[in-house]
Design an enzyme around this catalytic site. Structure first.
Site, mmCIF file in Angstrom:
data_model
loop_
_atom_site.group_PDB
_atom_site.id
_atom_site.type_symbol
_atom_site.label_atom_id
_atom_site.label_comp_id
_atom_site.label_asym_id
_atom_site.label_seq_id
_atom_site.Cartn_x
_atom_site.Cartn_y
_atom_site.Cartn_z
ATOM 1 N N ILE B 494 0.873 -1.171 0.000
ATOM 2 C CA ILE B 494 0.000 0.000 0.000
ATOM 3 C C ILE B 494 0.907 1.217 0.000
ATOM 4 O O ILE B 494 1.764 1.352 0.861
ATOM 5 C CB ILE B 494 -0.987 -0.052 1.199
ATOM 6 C CG1 ILE B 494 -2.005 1.070 1.159
ATOM 7 C CG2 ILE B 494 -0.290 -0.089 2.536
ATOM 8 C CD1 ILE B 494 -3.168 0.871 2.139
ATOM 9 N N GLY B 496 3.601 2.022 -1.467
ATOM 10 C CA GLY B 496 5.057 1.934 -1.471
ATOM 11 C C GLY B 496 5.663 1.205 -0.292
ATOM 12 O O GLY B 496 6.868 1.346 -0.019
ATOM 13 N N SER B 535 -2.011 2.726 9.123
ATOM 14 C CA SER B 535 -0.599 3.154 9.003
ATOM 15 C C SER B 535 0.368 2.146 9.612
ATOM 16 O O SER B 535 1.425 2.506 10.124
ATOM 17 C CB SER B 535 -0.389 4.532 9.643
ATOM 18 O OG SER B 535 -1.240 5.495 9.086
ATOM 19 N N THR B 538 4.654 0.087 7.187
ATOM 20 C CA THR B 538 6.096 0.333 7.226
ATOM 21 C C THR B 538 6.626 0.163 8.645
ATOM 22 O O THR B 538 7.734 -0.335 8.848
ATOM 23 C CB THR B 538 6.412 1.726 6.660
ATOM 24 O OG1 THR B 538 6.004 1.744 5.288
ATOM 25 C CG2 THR B 538 7.898 2.026 6.726
ATOM 26 N N ALA B 719 11.161 5.299 12.005
ATOM 27 C CA ALA B 719 9.987 5.650 11.192
ATOM 28 C C ALA B 719 8.686 5.525 11.980
ATOM 29 O O ALA B 719 8.534 4.641 12.822
ATOM 30 C CB ALA B 719 9.924 4.766 9.952
ATOM 31 N N GLY B 721 4.261 5.697 11.315
ATOM 32 C CA GLY B 721 3.264 5.545 10.255
ATOM 33 C C GLY B 721 2.985 6.901 9.635
ATOM 34 O O GLY B 721 2.754 7.876 10.356
ATOM 35 N N GLU B 724 -1.820 8.056 7.556
ATOM 36 C CA GLU B 724 -3.054 8.672 8.024
ATOM 37 C C GLU B 724 -2.936 10.108 8.555
ATOM 38 O O GLU B 724 -3.857 10.894 8.372
ATOM 39 C CB GLU B 724 -3.698 7.772 9.088
ATOM 40 C CG GLU B 724 -4.252 6.488 8.475
ATOM 41 C CD GLU B 724 -4.619 5.447 9.514
ATOM 42 O OE1 GLU B 724 -3.717 5.046 10.263
ATOM 43 O OE2 GLU B 724 -5.785 5.053 9.586
#
Lengths: 288, 768
Positions: B494, B496, B535, B538, B719, B721, B724
């Site tokens: 989703i 990338g 989110s 990743t 990182a 999310g 959103e």
């Protein structure tokens, strides 16, 4: 979509004969941007579809100072908006064409289709009204010419009779001291239907407006002229007070409906606002 | 800044080529010989008892192979309406035919007899006692009734003192609170901190308002679609366009009452989801049952109109909000009462009404939220569910306060923002956050304190917050003999996320990005994975990819130490090879050499595994500033400038992050200015893109994204999310900008031109 039979006539006579033969069961295919959607929705279920794509003599733009402008019914919106003569002298028409859908749609959609569809909200209708267009219609051996103001009968209804084909539009030559503008009220910048469309065309002589035409779209059962407002502006030098009065008169002549897009009252207010704006711009353009 | 070689870099997506060449296979691209096409037949009433469904005419149409209704659902779980319909367009059954046109004709031939019932579509009407009872819910108490009832319960347990006077007083008050008995309530949630009423009493100013936010559709580009094939053995394969194919597997297993091992769900390339693509009954279950009935593959695909009529859009709501503040801008108290329109299905993001607290230090807070049934389709998640709505109310009211006390809107927010260690109202202690940095970054980007505007122009600022989720997921990393790396997992890509995982594996294994490939498995082959929403991807899969790559690295080091006859402490992985860190002769082994060597070892091929279920995530914040110009005569608004800053923790791929930020801004702009699902007594009246407007690139000029990085302690490389948060402040940003331009405030979204013109009229044309 329901099954249908498809024809690609190569001459006008052939197209006309097919149309006469199948009558009300047939639909003419121009750019298809209205027809195909209707067929997919099954709001239109023609048994026969007759394409005009290969019929000669009904596409293109020509102009001379004597006969004025001729635009073939099959001329694409994109060609109209890009035509230098249309942009220069028939600016409102270029602006109307430019308001239709997206570039991809305008590469398919035709001026004839936009008008023959009979929508009171057609983007080119208000412009054709103020540019004095004559609608050229042919059926079999008979040809006729109808002023655009008389072409519409009501929503989705026109004077086109069974077997007749709209072939093009002619507009009188326009002098350099004329100007016009079409403005559309919408929520989205592009690819939106007109909540209200207003076109104004004027000619100037020594700082006085000598000829005014105001066309309104999407505020009556068919595209209409705001003649009361025109009379107020013609002969004036377009002061703020004249504009205010004309705007009110145009709003008064409109008979919009309330729907999910907005109320009738809002449409009248927009008619007033856009009458002011288009008249001001048209005069400014006439002065250049 | 170059401590990393691959993560943090602006790299092209792993799926870029297949997307731009059209090679990517979406659900609609899946076709099989002999495949049938399904069409759902739907309610033409908004609220009615179903007297009978007659499919006999439809069955006679040549080309029709099967027709199903709720009676064909083996477990009886609700897929189609059976006894009554609750909205126009509700699914009643499905037809399978040899082509889509025949299926459509057949669906039209199904005759349904109804007994119409009274319709209620407005949440404030639905909660009243005289409204039709839609789903037999028990009545619920409003906020004050709730408090009194609890007090009475408490007092009734006290036996050692006489409280009869107090009990009488409370009972009398209760009797006067009849309008606080709510009907058709599907769910409720309540939160509080401090004492809101006391807070208002202490405040210098108190501002109140009612905010109305429409229901909007996720308008993903690809309508719902699935292809199902039931084999004679009973095994099912479903090619599903979904955000989570494992969720679809368990959903289908539940409805059919069959084991998970009988179902293989293949997640195909997804044409957008935004939270709306977890649904099983829209197309997946009908396709499966029709395939079981016919023995043929069946494709079920919704039209755009069906998406609007029977999709599961984001919920609209009405929020009554009250805020108290001191004259110096200190926020004291806030109270919200929200009614969410959840349509026919219980739910609605009521819990996120708490987002009215924003990122501020409210000592006193109270929130009461109710999900209310209406005669509309059910709702589901839409990108940060509930937050844009609640934050619209909260951030609009902050601007009102700023205006009243004469304080700059950014200064007011900065003054009240929480920092690490602060108490979150009705929450925990704030961990490390980047609220102030992110607000400062946005303000700096537009030179806020020196901002200029012409007449009819205005600036708006708003702050939104969101915290990503984390769910179970796992990744395998293989190292091949040519040194290439392959990741294998079960997560739906989703926006990338596959790209981020590939970058992380390349970083850990010190190889160039283009040496890493990534494969998504179906539910038969891949390890379990949480859906791609909230989110999570990743954050979760970035962590698992890192764990898996680190596991593979460990094995590479072990193999190299064996091969080089040295202790593992003497080797290191660098630049795609394992080298000796001591000794005179430089010796090294490439990843390819080690992979080839592994094939003849007792340990076998190199496979790294990463698997995790949950990690504590960190709050993210998004700040947006817009400049608009409003034509006071026509009410039309033009966007002149948009800046969006966001604390993303660490941008694994800045291009992808900017794409997420821009996408959120565009969706939020549309929600504030043009999008709304409209209803009349016949149901949804704008089920198509002619009158449901989504913006084009002409509506929003360039969006300037400002990336702020306050690392998340548990995020991969820090990182957070990013999907959103970017939508959370936008509704308020544009509303505040329009108010700054016009002097009027529209609390009823979308801010259509007509509302501006009308507000200016009643305000005596107060353009600034």
């Amino acid at each position: 979509m329901r099954n249908f039979e498809y024809f690609e006539p190569k001459t006008f006579a052939e197209a006309s004969a097919l149309l006469t033969r199948y009558g009300g069961e047939a639909e003419l295919l121009g750019g298809g941007t209205d027809l195909i959607i209707g067929m997919k929705d099954r709001t239109l279920t023609p048994g026969y579809v007759i394409s005009l794509e290969h019929v000669p003599g009904i596409e293109g733009i020509t102009y001379d100072d004597c006969d004025g402008l001729w635009v073939g019914a099959m001329t694409k919106m994109r060609a109209i908006e890009r035509s230098s003569i249309v942009r220069e002298r028939y600016t409102a028409l270029a602006e109307g064409a430019e308001e239709v859908g997206s570039i991809q749609i305008r590469n398919l959609a035709t001026l004839g289709g936009n008008i023959a569809h009979g929508s009171p909200a057609a983007d080119t209708a208000a412009a054709l009204l103020v540019l004095d267009a004559q609608v050229k219609i042919a059926g079999g051996e008979v040809e006729r010419s109808v002023p655009i103001a008389d072409f519409y009968l009501g929503p989705g209804q026109t004077v086109l009779r069974t077997g007749e084909i709209l072939t093009g539009f002619s507009m009188p030559a326009r002098s350099a001291n004329s100007g016009s503008q079409y403005l559309k009220h919408k929520i989205r910048q592009v690819m939106d239907l007109a909540f209200v469309g207003v076109a104004t065309s004027v000619s100037l002589s020594n700082g006085t407006v000598t000829d005014t035409k105001i066309g309104l779209a999407a505020v009556a059962p068919k595209p209409i002229r705001a003649t009361d407002a025109e009379a107020i502006i013609t002969g004036s030098s377009l002061s703020g007070e004249v504009l205010r009065q004309a705007a009110g008169a145009a709003a008064g002549q409109s008979s919009p409906i309330s729907d999910l897009r907005c109320t009738a009252e809002h449409r009248r207010e927009i008619v007033a606002a856009l009458t002011k704006e288009t008249a001001t711009t048209a005069v400014a353009r006439a002065q250049v | 800044m170059s401590e990393h070689a691959v993560v943090g870099k602006r790299l092209p997506r792993v799926d870029a080529l297949e997307k731009v060449t059209g090679a990517a296979k979406y659900g609609a691209d899946i076709n099989f010989p002999g495949m049938l096409h399904a069409r759902i037949f739907r309610s033409t009433e908004v609220h009615a008892k179903i007297v009978g469904i007659d499919t006999s005419e439809a069955e006679k149409l040549p080309g029709v192979h099967a027709i199903i209704t709720q009676d064909d659902i083996p477990t009886g779980r609700a897929v189609f309406a059976k006894d009554k319909v609750l909205y126009y367009g509700e699914a009643l059954g499905a037809v399978a035919a040899t082509d889509p046109d025949i299926a459509e004709e057949a669906a039209d031939l199904v005759k349904v007899e109804y007994e119409p019932l009274t319709v209620v579509q407005d949440v404030m009407e639905s909660i009243k006692p005289d409204s039709p009872n839609l789903l037999n819910d028990k009545t619920k108490d409003g906020p004050r009734r709730r408090v009194i009832t609890r007090q009475l319960k408490k007092l009734s347990k006290v036996t050692d003192e006489d409280n009869s006077a107090e009990i009488d007083r409370l009972n009398t008050e209760l009797e006067g609170l009849d309008d606080e008995i709510y009907y058709n309530v599907a769910g409720e949630t309540h939160e509080s901190a401090g004492d809101a009423e006391k807070g208002f009493a202490e405040s210098d100013i108190v501002v109140e308002g009612t905010y109305t936010i429409p229901r909007v559709h996720q308008v993903y580009m690809e309508p719902h679609v699935s292809v199902a094939h039931a084999e004679p053995s009973g095994k099912l394969t479903v090619w599903a366009s979904t955000q989570g194919h494992f969720a679809i597997r368990s959903g289908i297993a539940g409805v059919l009452g069959i084991p998970l091992s009988d179902i293989n769900v293949v997640g195909v390339t997804m044409g957008g989801g935004f939270g709306g693509r977890f649904n099983i009954q829209a197309t997946h279950v009908p396709a499966v049952i029709l395939s079981q009935k016919t023995g043929r593959p069946v494709k079920a695909q919704l039209t755009r109109e069906e998406e609007f009529l029977d999709g599961r859009p984001g919920a609209g709501c009405i929020i009554k909000l009250k805020t108290g503040a001191m004259n110096d801008g200190t926020l004291v108290a806030r109270k919200a009462l929200a009614f969410w329109d959840c349509g026919s299905v219980a739910g609605g993001p009521i819990a996120n009404t708490i987002r009215i607290r924003g990122v501020y230090k409210f000592p006193h807070l109270q929130m009461d939220a109710y999900a209310v049934h209406t005669n509309k389709s059910g709702t589901t998640s839409y990108r940060a569910p509930g937050a844009p709505q609640a934050i619209f109310a909260g951030e609009s009211q902050l601007d009102e306060i700023a205006d009243i006390i004469g304080m700059d809107p950014v200064d007011l927010r900065m003054k009240n923002m929480r920092e690490e260690g602060d108490q979150v109202p009705a929450g925990a202690i704030e961990p490390i956050v980047g609220y102030k940095e992110t607000l400062q970054a946005a303000a700096d980007a537009v030179d806020w304190w020196n901002r200029k505007k012409e007449p009819n122009q205005g600036w708006g600022v708003a702050v939104g917050d969101w915290t990503n989720g984390c769910g179970p997921g796992a990744v395998y990393v293989s190292v091949h003999e040519d040194g290439s790396i392959r990741l294998f997992h079960g997560s739906m890509d989703i926006t990338g996320t596959d790209t981020a995982m590939a970058q992380i594996a390349a970083e850990v294994l010190t190889v160039p990005y283009d040496q890493v490939s990534i494969t998504r498995g179906d539910t038969n082959s891949a390890p379990y994975n949480t859906g791609s929403g909230g989110s999570v991807v990743t954050f979760t899969m970035g962590n698992t990819a890192k764990l898996a790559a680190e596991d593979a690295r460990q094995r590479l080091l072990e193999l190299a130490s064996q091969r080089l006859n040295t202790d593992i402490a003497n080797v290191e992985l660098k630049d795609g090879k394992v080298s000796l860190t001591n000794g005179d002769a430089p010796k090294s082994l490439s990843l390819g050499e080690l992979a080839a060597y592994s094939l003849s070892t007792t340990g076998g091929p190199i496979v790294g595994k990463g698997s995790l279920s949950g990690k504590l995530s960190a709050p993210a914040v998004a700040v947006q500033i817009a400049k608009v110009e409003v034509n006071p005569e026509t009410g039309t608004t033009k966007v002149l400038k948009t800046v969006a800053s966001q604390d993303v923790g660490f941008a694994i791929n800045p291009i992808a992050v900017e794409g997420q930020i821009e996408g959120g801004v565009v969706q939020g702009y549309a929600w504030s200015m043009m999008e709304e699902m409209q209803y009349d007594e016949k149901g949804n009246v704008n089920p198509g893109f002619v009158d449901y407007r989504v913006p084009t690139s002409a509506d929003i000029p360039r969006i300037e994204s400002v990336i702020v990085e306050v690392p998340a302690p548990n995020g991969p490389y820090g990182a957070k999310g990013v999907g959103e948060p970017s939508l959370t402040p936008t509704l308020a940003t544009f509303a505040n900008a329009v108010t700054d331009a016009t002097g009027v405030r529209i609390n009823d979204l979308p801010i259509k031109p007509e509302k501006i013109v009308n507000a200016l009229k009643s305000n005596g044309n107060g353009s600034r």
